[in-house]
Design a protein around this motif. Structure first.
Motif, PDB file in Angstrom:
ATOM      1  N   GLY A 174       6.006   8.896   1.222  1.00  0.00           N
ATOM      2  CA  GLY A 174       6.526   8.565   2.542  1.00  0.00           C
ATOM      3  C   GLY A 174       5.527   8.758   3.666  1.00  0.00           C
ATOM      4  N   GLN A 175       4.434   9.483   3.404  1.00  0.00           N
ATOM      5  CA  GLN A 175       3.417   9.695   4.434  1.00  0.00           C
ATOM      6  C   GLN A 175       2.521   8.465   4.568  1.00  0.00           C
ATOM      7  N   THR A 176       1.957   8.301   5.751  1.00  0.00           N
ATOM      8  CA  THR A 176       0.931   7.285   5.976  1.00  0.00           C
ATOM      9  C   THR A 176      -0.423   7.983   5.981  1.00  0.00           C
ATOM     10  N   LEU A 177      -1.311   7.551   5.102  1.00  0.00           N
ATOM     11  CA  LEU A 177      -2.622   8.162   4.939  1.00  0.00           C
ATOM     12  C   LEU A 177      -3.715   7.122   5.125  1.00  0.00           C
ATOM     13  N   ARG A 178      -4.854   7.566   5.578  1.00  0.00           N
ATOM     14  CA  ARG A 178      -6.025   6.700   5.703  1.00  0.00           C
ATOM     15  C   ARG A 178      -6.805   6.750   4.398  1.00  0.00           C
ATOM     16  N   PRO A 193      -7.940  12.735  -7.461  1.00  0.00           N
ATOM     17  CA  PRO A 193      -6.971  11.635  -7.586  1.00  0.00           C
ATOM     18  C   PRO A 193      -7.370  10.390  -6.805  1.00  0.00           C
ATOM     19  N   GLU A 194      -6.831   9.267  -7.253  1.00  0.00           N
ATOM     20  CA  GLU A 194      -7.050   7.992  -6.578  1.00  0.00           C
ATOM     21  C   GLU A 194      -5.720   7.469  -6.051  1.00  0.00           C
ATOM     22  N   VAL A 195      -5.818   6.508  -5.143  1.00  0.00           N
ATOM     23  CA  VAL A 195      -4.639   5.864  -4.579  1.00  0.00           C
ATOM     24  C   VAL A 195      -4.619   4.425  -5.073  1.00  0.00           C
ATOM     25  N   LEU A 196      -3.555   4.070  -5.793  1.00  0.00           N
ATOM     26  CA  LEU A 196      -3.399   2.712  -6.300  1.00  0.00           C
ATOM     27  C   LEU A 196      -2.581   1.920  -5.291  1.00  0.00           C
ATOM     28  N   ILE A 197      -3.230   0.946  -4.640  1.00  0.00           N
ATOM     29  CA  ILE A 197      -2.635   0.226  -3.523  1.00  0.00           C
ATOM     30  C   ILE A 197      -2.196  -1.156  -3.996  1.00  0.00           C
ATOM     31  N   SER A 198      -0.947  -1.503  -3.746  1.00  0.00           N
ATOM     32  CA  SER A 198      -0.433  -2.799  -4.186  1.00  0.00           C
ATOM     33  C   SER A 198      -1.193  -3.933  -3.520  1.00  0.00           C
ATOM     34  N   LEU A 245      -1.736   8.454  -6.642  1.00  0.00           N
ATOM     35  CA  LEU A 245      -0.672   8.062  -5.724  1.00  0.00           C
ATOM     36  C   LEU A 245      -0.510   6.555  -5.790  1.00  0.00           C
ATOM     37  N   LEU A 246       0.700   6.085  -5.540  1.00  0.00           N
ATOM     38  CA  LEU A 246       0.983   4.660  -5.377  1.00  0.00           C
ATOM     39  C   LEU A 246       1.253   4.400  -3.909  1.00  0.00           C
ATOM     40  N   ALA A 247       0.758   3.276  -3.395  1.00  0.00           N
ATOM     41  CA  ALA A 247       0.871   3.034  -1.963  1.00  0.00           C
ATOM     42  C   ALA A 247       0.858   1.553  -1.653  1.00  0.00           C
ATOM     43  N   THR A 248       1.301   1.227  -0.443  1.00  0.00           N
ATOM     44  CA  THR A 248       1.205  -0.130   0.099  1.00  0.00           C
ATOM     45  C   THR A 248       0.461  -0.066   1.414  1.00  0.00           C
ATOM     46  N   ALA A 249      -0.340  -1.082   1.693  1.00  0.00           N
ATOM     47  CA  ALA A 249      -1.116  -1.100   2.934  1.00  0.00           C
ATOM     48  C   ALA A 249      -0.192  -1.415   4.110  1.00  0.00           C
ATOM     49  N   THR A 250      -0.419  -0.683   5.231  1.00  0.00           N
ATOM     50  CA  THR A 250       0.397  -0.899   6.427  1.00  0.00           C
ATOM     51  C   THR A 250      -0.355  -1.666   7.504  1.00  0.00           C
ATOM     52  N   ASP A 251      -1.674  -1.806   7.347  1.00  0.00           N
ATOM     53  CA  ASP A 251      -2.439  -2.606   8.326  1.00  0.00           C
ATOM     54  C   ASP A 251      -3.660  -3.195   7.644  1.00  0.00           C
ATOM     55  N   ASN A 256      -4.850   2.061   6.572  1.00  0.00           N
ATOM     56  CA  ASN A 256      -3.717   2.975   6.522  1.00  0.00           C
ATOM     57  C   ASN A 256      -2.758   2.481   5.454  1.00  0.00           C
ATOM     58  N   VAL A 257      -2.288   3.425   4.622  1.00  0.00           N
ATOM     59  CA  VAL A 257      -1.349   3.057   3.566  1.00  0.00           C
ATOM     60  C   VAL A 257      -0.153   4.000   3.606  1.00  0.00           C
ATOM     61  N   THR A 258       0.981   3.512   3.154  1.00  0.00           N
ATOM     62  CA  THR A 258       2.175   4.340   3.008  1.00  0.00           C
ATOM     63  C   THR A 258       2.358   4.676   1.539  1.00  0.00           C
ATOM     64  N   VAL A 259       2.496   5.953   1.247  1.00  0.00           N
ATOM     65  CA  VAL A 259       2.629   6.410  -0.136  1.00  0.00           C
ATOM     66  C   VAL A 259       4.056   6.140  -0.622  1.00  0.00           C
TER      67      VAL A 259
END
Length: 432
Positions: A370-374, A398-403, A426-432, A415-418
């Protein structure tokens, strides 16, 4: 076999990698085509930069050399050179055992390799290197060697005494790398805490980090391999003040039992260690601590191991690695202690520690949903973009797997939302 092509294989730590990068630049200046860690060796010359830190790394280095020695016998390689920590430590033994190697070089005399090939070492580019990491991040080695002489560690036997690189040289290197597109600097040394003592008479890590943070284009600075004894506390306000200094610190603690720490000759005890951790967390809120622990060191009985397990539960390190003690020839421990803990006991203790940490890691990761991370994007895989946060060092964290909902560019920040969490991803989607 490609004429005038050199394949360089780097084994071990990122400090070794920096040495390889300097060597690559020198080879290029002498007209060679150079490939680093090729999928398939096809150069007429192969250079292996070895690791000699622990037994597993030594075995990997030796097996690599033996395989290349076989390729040389088969005519697939014209010349085989070996350099680095393993060669520095066991040169004469290796020369006797692996005659297929044309020449062994140590940790510091690899410049002779150029002369042996009839080439010149270019002093005017001595500070330059060919970055082998993705172009947006690089390692910055600020010193070599170590004066600590922990009982278990062979590093001082390999690298010698601690020797800092002058601040002005490091800042010039940072500016040069920024001009080439590097945004993230992973600061490395055997002992960050002692940086500057030999040159300036005082610990200069705080000033170095402060000045680096003010260079335009430096987006992230991350600190690796601080030593807990005589820790440079003045670096903490620098970390808290600069937004481009990652809230991350790699500090190897090894153990928590006073008895084991004394046997290890760490010159720090449990109370001081706990105060150190508490002060770091207080002065740099949100910091992620990475540490390394050792199990099975002489003197670690069941009580000391249970104390270590409780420490892991209480400290809740965001990042942690561990390994089982193995006796290293020439060290204080090898000379003064009997390595009597059975290997199966060491392995069981290691598994217990890592199982504990996996549970803790999952809980910490869950808290980020639920957090937004850079993040910075390191690469594109088939199903995801793969990135890292400021809390994640390359290769080890760890790595962040971004859709792939939105097109992203490797090497850029987003910026991504986890949306989901696993112990080490972590799994995330890009917000910008």
């Amino acid at each position: 076999m490609r004429k005038n092509k050199i394949d360089i294989i780097s084994l071990g730590c990122s400090k070794n990698l920096v040495d390889s990068e300097h060597l690559i630049r020198q080879f290029q200046a002498n007209g060679y085509t150079v490939e680093h860690n090729p999928a398939r060796v096809n150069g007429e010359i192969v250079v292996v930069n070895t690791c000699g830190f622990i037994r597993d790394a030594q075995e990997e280095s030796i097996n690599t050399i033996l395989g290349l020695g076989k390729a040389k016998k088969q005519g697939k390689i014209k010349k085989l050179f070996v350099m680095g920590c393993l060669a520095e430590r066991f040169m004469h033994d290796l020369m006797d055992e692996i005659p297929e190697v044309d020449k062994f070089y140590g940790k510091f005399n690899w410049k002779e390799m150029l002369a042996d090939l009839g080439k010149s070492y270019h002093d005017d580019i001595a500070s330059e290197r060919c970055i082998t990491t993705p172009g947006h991040y690089a390692y910055l080695k600020i010193s070599e060697g170590c004066n600590r002489f922990c009982a278990f560690c062979a590093i001082p036997l390999i690298t010698g005494r601690h020797k800092s690189v002058p601040i002005d040289d490091l800042l010039a290197e940072v500016r040069s790398l920024v001009a080439k597109g590097v945004k993230e600097f992973n600061v490395i040394a055997q002992d960050l805490s002692s940086y500057g003592l030999d040159l300036y008479g005082k610990m200069m890590l705080p000033e170095l980090v402060d000045r680096m943070a003010q260079i335009e284009g430096v987006e992230w600075i991350r600190l690796h391999y601080a030593y807990p004894t005589q820790f440079p506390y003045d670096v903490l306000p620098v970390m808290a003040r600069h937004s481009n200094v990652c809230k991350y610190l790699d500090i190897a603690l090894q153990h928590i039992s006073d008895k084991v720490l004394a046997n290890m000759r760490r010159h720090i005890g449990k109370a001081e260690t706990l105060e150190l951790i508490g002060r770091i967390r207080r002065e740099v809120p949100g910091i992620h601590l990475r540490t390394t622990l050792m199990v099975g060191f002489p003197g670690e009985g069941e009580a000391e191991f249970e104390e270590l397990k409780q420490f892991v539960r209480d400290a809740r390190f965001e990042r942690m690695g561990a390994f089982a003690y193995s006796e290293e020839a020439g060290t204080y421990a090898a000379r003064h202690y009997d390595d009597i803990i059975p290997q199966e006991v060491k392995d069981d203790r290691l598994q217990q520690i890592m199982d504990l940490q996996e549970t803790i890691s999952q809980e910490i990761q869950d808290g980020k949903v639920g957090q937004t991370l850079r993040v910075i994007v390191d690469r594109e895989d088939e199903d995801y973009y793969v990135g890292r946060t400021q809390y994640d060092s390359p290769e080890v964290d760890p790595e962040v797997l971004i859709s792939k909902d939105k097109p992203l560019t490797v090497g850029e920040f987003y910026n991504v939302t986890v949306t989901g969490a696993m112990p080490f991803e972590l799994l995330a989607t890009a917000t910008d």
